[in-house]
Design an enzyme around this catalytic site. Sequence first.
Site, PDB file in Angstrom:
ATOM      1  N   HIS A 329      -4.581  -5.548  -7.083  1.00  0.00           N
ATOM      2  CA  HIS A 329      -3.931  -5.561  -5.952  1.00  0.00           C
ATOM      3  C   HIS A 329      -2.228  -5.792  -6.131  1.00  0.00           C
ATOM      4  O   HIS A 329      -1.744  -5.122  -5.761  1.00  0.00           O
ATOM      5  CB  HIS A 329      -4.596  -6.802  -5.125  1.00  0.00           C
ATOM      6  CG  HIS A 329      -4.147  -7.012  -3.580  1.00  0.00           C
ATOM      7  ND1 HIS A 329      -3.293  -5.872  -3.086  1.00  0.00           N
ATOM      8  CD2 HIS A 329      -4.236  -8.103  -2.796  1.00  0.00           C
ATOM      9  CE1 HIS A 329      -3.018  -6.605  -1.969  1.00  0.00           C
ATOM     10  NE2 HIS A 329      -3.624  -7.367  -1.559  1.00  0.00           N
ATOM     11  N   HIS A 368      -3.414   5.814  -3.856  1.00  0.00           N
ATOM     12  CA  HIS A 368      -3.521   4.697  -2.935  1.00  0.00           C
ATOM     13  C   HIS A 368      -4.779   4.738  -2.144  1.00  0.00           C
ATOM     14  O   HIS A 368      -5.349   5.948  -1.708  1.00  0.00           O
ATOM     15  CB  HIS A 368      -2.474   4.633  -1.984  1.00  0.00           C
ATOM     16  CG  HIS A 368      -2.302   3.299  -1.214  1.00  0.00           C
ATOM     17  ND1 HIS A 368      -3.071   2.972  -0.026  1.00  0.00           N
ATOM     18  CD2 HIS A 368      -1.573   2.130  -1.625  1.00  0.00           C
ATOM     19  CE1 HIS A 368      -2.654   1.656   0.218  1.00  0.00           C
ATOM     20  NE2 HIS A 368      -1.672   1.324  -0.584  1.00  0.00           N
ATOM     21  N   ASP A 424       4.284   0.710  -5.756  1.00  0.00           N
ATOM     22  CA  ASP A 424       4.506   0.119  -6.916  1.00  0.00           C
ATOM     23  C   ASP A 424       5.235   0.705  -7.962  1.00  0.00           C
ATOM     24  O   ASP A 424       5.705   0.377  -9.122  1.00  0.00           O
ATOM     25  CB  ASP A 424       3.300  -0.419  -7.542  1.00  0.00           C
ATOM     26  CG  ASP A 424       2.556  -1.221  -6.586  1.00  0.00           C
ATOM     27  OD1 ASP A 424       3.258  -2.488  -6.336  1.00  0.00           O
ATOM     28  OD2 ASP A 424       1.188  -0.993  -6.166  1.00  0.00           O
TER      29      ASP A 424
END
Length: 516
Positions: A329, A368, A424
Site C-alpha cells: 500500500h 493500479h 509512486d
Amino acid sequence: MPTDMELSPSNVARHRLAVLAAHLSAASLEPPVMASSLEAHCVSAQTMVAPPELVKGTLTIVDERTGKRYQVQVSEEGTIKATDLKKITTGPNDKGLKLYDPGYLNTAPVRSSISYIDGDLGILRYRGYPIEELAESSTYVEVAYLLMYGNLPSQSQLADWEFAISQHSAVPQGLVDIIQAMPHDAHPMGVLVSAMSALSVFHPDANPALRGQDLYKSKQVRDKQIARIIGKAPTIAAAAYLRLAGRPPVLPSSNLSYSENFLYMLDSLGNRSYKPNPRLARVLDILFILHAEHEMNCSTSAARHLASSGVDVFTALSGAVGALYGPLHGGANEAVLKMLSEIGTVNNIPEFIEGVKNRKRKMSGFGHRVYKNYDPRAKVIRKLAEEVFSIVGRDPLIEVAVALEKAALSDEYFVKRKLYPNVDFYSGLIYRAMGFPPEFFTVLFAIPRMAGYLAHWRESLDDPDTKIIRPQQVYTGEWLRHYIPPNERLVPAKADRLGQVSVSNASKRRLSGSGI
C-alpha cells in the site's frame, strides 16, 4: 509556542493575520514555469463534463437450480443491495446467496461524496474539483478543509482553520518521551503508528468508550479532534525523523505555513529564525495535496472499519496508518527507487523490459487497482521533479525513469494491459532528491492522508446507513468433529503443525544454566 490552551483575543487576532499572510505568501511562491507545466494536464481532467447517466430499475435473476425468478432493485448509482440476494435460496435449509469478493474488487460498502475517481479516463476529483486544479492553485491546508467540510473556505474561514491547526500542533511532553524511549533505529512508520495510538491516552476527553458513545454527535468535539490530528501529525513525523537522525525534537513554529513548518522542524537545528526554501516547501505542499485522499483504499477502509465500532478517532487512524505501513500500500515508491537503481542506466532498459514480460523481473510504479489510464497525480509529480532538481541538483535516476516510462508506454505488452505510471513512480525520486531517507517515504504519504482519513471518519458519523462492519465468510473447514484426549489422538503426518522456533544464543546460554 502553540498549545491546546486558549490565547488572549489580541494574540488570536494577531496570529490569524500572521497565518493568513503566510498562506497567501506560500500560494504565490509557485514559479510560473510550474504553473504552466501543470496547466496542460487540467484539460484531461475535464474530459467528462457531465456526470454519467443514472438509470435505476430492476434486475431479473433466473436461478437455474430451482427455475425460480427474482426481481432485484438496481439503484441510480448502479448498485444492488447484497442482502437482496439472501432471498435466493434452494430450500428452507439454504441461508441464501452470498457475494464472494476477495479484496472487495466489486463491493461498495459506503456512499461517499468526498472524492471521485474514473480509472478508465484517469480522473481524480476532490469534492468535484479536479486534482490538477487544486495542485496548481490551492494549498494542502485549504484542500484539507475542502475534504472535511465539502467546500473551499472563505478567507476568514481559512484563517480560522489555519489558526486551529496551528493551535494544536504541539504534542504532549509525555508523547515526546514515548518517542524518545523507542530504539534509535525505530522505523518512522512504527513510531507514527504507536504515537497516533498513544494520543488516545493523552486525550480521554475524545474517547467514546470513556465519555459515552454519543460523544461524536457533538460537532465541537469532532472539529477539535480533526484540528488536533492534522496539527500534530507533522510534529509527530518530525520527531520520528529526528529520532532516526539522533537529534532532539523541535517545537513547531506558529509563523510558517503547514509544509514550511514541517521542514522547519526537520532542518532548523534549534535556530528559531530558520526558514525553509519556499520553493521546496511549495513542492512538498503539492505532494501533500496529491496524497490527501483517494476514496476507499486499503487504509481508508481500515479507518472506516475501525470507526464503525465507535472507537476513538486516534485508534481508528492508528489502524489506518498501520495499513498504510504495508509494502503493498504505502511502500511502493521505495520499491520504485530500488528498481531504478538495479536498472542503473538507460542502456539496461530493453533487457529489463524483456525480463518483465518474461515474468523474471517486476516493474514497480506501474499499474493500479483503479486506474487503467495515466494516474493524474503521476502527471503532476513528474513535473515537480524538475522543479526540485533545479534547486538541489539532478538525480541521474530520473533519466532512467523517463526512458523506462517511454519504453513501457510504447510497448504493446504494457499498453494492452493498461499499465501506466502511478503516483509512486516519480514521488520516490523527489523525496530522495529532497534528502529524505527511503524509510521515511511512507510517513510523507501518511501525513497528508490524515485529511482523507478524517473526512471519511466524519462522513461515516453522519451516514444513517453506517453499521458496525461485520463481513460474512464462506466456511470451508471440517464440518463436525468430537474431542479426543491428547494421549489417544492420531495426528495425520501431513497435518499443519508448529514449525521450528529459533532460539537465540542468549537464550541458549540462559537455558544451559542450572536451576531452570
